[in-house]
Design a protein around this motif. Structure first.
Motif, short mmCIF file in Angstrom:
data_model
loop_
_atom_site.label_atom_id
_atom_site.label_comp_id
_atom_site.label_asym_id
_atom_site.label_seq_id
_atom_site.Cartn_x
_atom_site.Cartn_y
_atom_site.Cartn_z
N ASP A 189 39.91 -29.92 21.94
CA ASP A 189 41.19 -29.49 21.35
C ASP A 189 42.14 -28.89 22.39
O ASP A 189 42.77 -27.86 22.16
N VAL A 231 45.25 -28.03 24.52
CA VAL A 231 46.70 -27.98 24.41
C VAL A 231 47.26 -27.40 25.70
O VAL A 231 46.80 -26.35 26.17
N ASP A 284 48.48 -32.39 23.51
CA ASP A 284 48.53 -31.87 22.14
C ASP A 284 47.21 -32.11 21.41
O ASP A 284 47.01 -33.12 20.75
N GLY A 285 46.26 -31.17 21.59
CA GLY A 285 45.01 -31.22 20.84
C GLY A 285 44.08 -32.35 21.24
O GLY A 285 43.48 -32.99 20.37
N SER A 312 40.72 -34.08 22.56
CA SER A 312 39.27 -33.89 22.71
C SER A 312 38.71 -35.16 23.35
O SER A 312 39.03 -36.27 22.93
N GLY A 369 42.28 -24.34 23.50
CA GLY A 369 41.21 -25.32 23.65
C GLY A 369 40.24 -24.90 24.72
O GLY A 369 40.38 -23.84 25.35
N ARG A 377 48.80 -37.26 23.17
CA ARG A 377 47.67 -37.41 22.25
C ARG A 377 46.88 -38.67 22.57
O ARG A 377 47.43 -39.64 23.09
#
Length: 264
Positions: A8, A10, A24-25, A27, A62, A230
């Motif tokens: 996650d 950021v 943006d987030g 993983s 994150g 992303r």
């Protein structure tokens, strides 16, 4: 062989209305001993992830972990990282190979001295020359060139030195950021072959970043496609490149010349 886990993540620059979210987030996991590709156009955020992993970009939120140990925790506290593994406090669990080898090597220093700077402090002075020569041989450079300056080498040779320097500190994970894009096409294949060879021989865990899907297909077992900060698609490299589901992945693949697209 170690696992790199990004959870996650950021990365945000600026504040308020002027804030820019570069990542943006995201993983992503690099399993032990595998090469994972990260692809996307310029500005997609992939190089920001690379810089965050090695501590050169701020982590807004994150976590970044090596074998379950959070790297950012050690950075915030100022404590040595990975001390529980028995590594020297000065060892770096993640090393980065940058796009431009000319700017990543000090032109005033010999390549042997540049590599020596990265060696762990527990390597005795008497063994340092032998270790430098071993690393140069590992990347297929003549050890007798240890006293040469970067300016005396070709671009491909300088990138090999940069790889040797990254390996010198015995990292758990290598982050390779567009390491062939600044090289002549005729040299790129040799460097990619070296990456594959090192992965087989050393069991390297590597996050391999590129805008070129053909390059990633050649070295990576899995690939993540990034757009606007992303990840839009992630999975087995052959499967994604043969049957992409996301329109953006299809756009990237369409830009690859047909001979390279079908190469294995």
């Amino acid at each position: 062989m170690s696992e790199l886990a990004i959870e996650d993540l950021v990365v945000r620059y600026g504040h308020g209305a002027h804030a820019h979210v570069a990542v943006d987030g995201v993983s992503l996991t690099v399993p032990p001993g595998e090469i994972v590709g990260l692809v996307g156009e310029s500005g997609s955020g992939k190089s920001t992830i690379a810089r965050a992993v090695v501590g050169l970009a701020p982590v807004t939120s994150g976590r970044i972990l090596i074998d379950g140990v959070e790297l950012s925790r050690g950075r915030r506290s100022g404590k040595p990282r990975r001390s529980d593994t028995g590594r020297s406090p000065r060892s770096r669990p993640v090393q980065m190979v940058f796009q431009d080898p000319q700017s990543s090597l000090d032109p005033r220093m010999s390549i042997g001295s540049s590599i020596a700077e990265a060696l762990p402090p527990d390597v005795p002075r008497a063994r340092r020359r032998a270790e430098i020569e071993r690393l140069l041989e590992l990347v297929h450079l003549d050890p007798q060139r240890a006293d040469a300056r970067p300016g005396e080498l070709s671009g491909g040779q300088r990138q090999r030195v940069a790889i040797a320097r990254a390996l010198a500190s015995r990292p758990d994970v290598i982050v390779a950021d567009e390491i062939t894009s600044a090289l002549d096409v005729s040299v790129q294949g040799a460097v990619l072959n070296l990456v594959r060879e090192l992965q087989r021989e050393l069991g390297l865990s590597m996050l391999f970043i590129s805008h070129n899907l053909a390059v990633v297909r050649y070295v990576a077992s899995s690939v993540a496609v990034m757009r606007d900060g992303r990840i839009v698609e992630h999975g087995d490299t052959a499967q994604i490149l043969e049957s992409p589901e996301h329109p953006y992945t299809r756009e990237l693949l369409a830009a690859v010349p047909e001979p390279l697209r079908s190469a294995s």
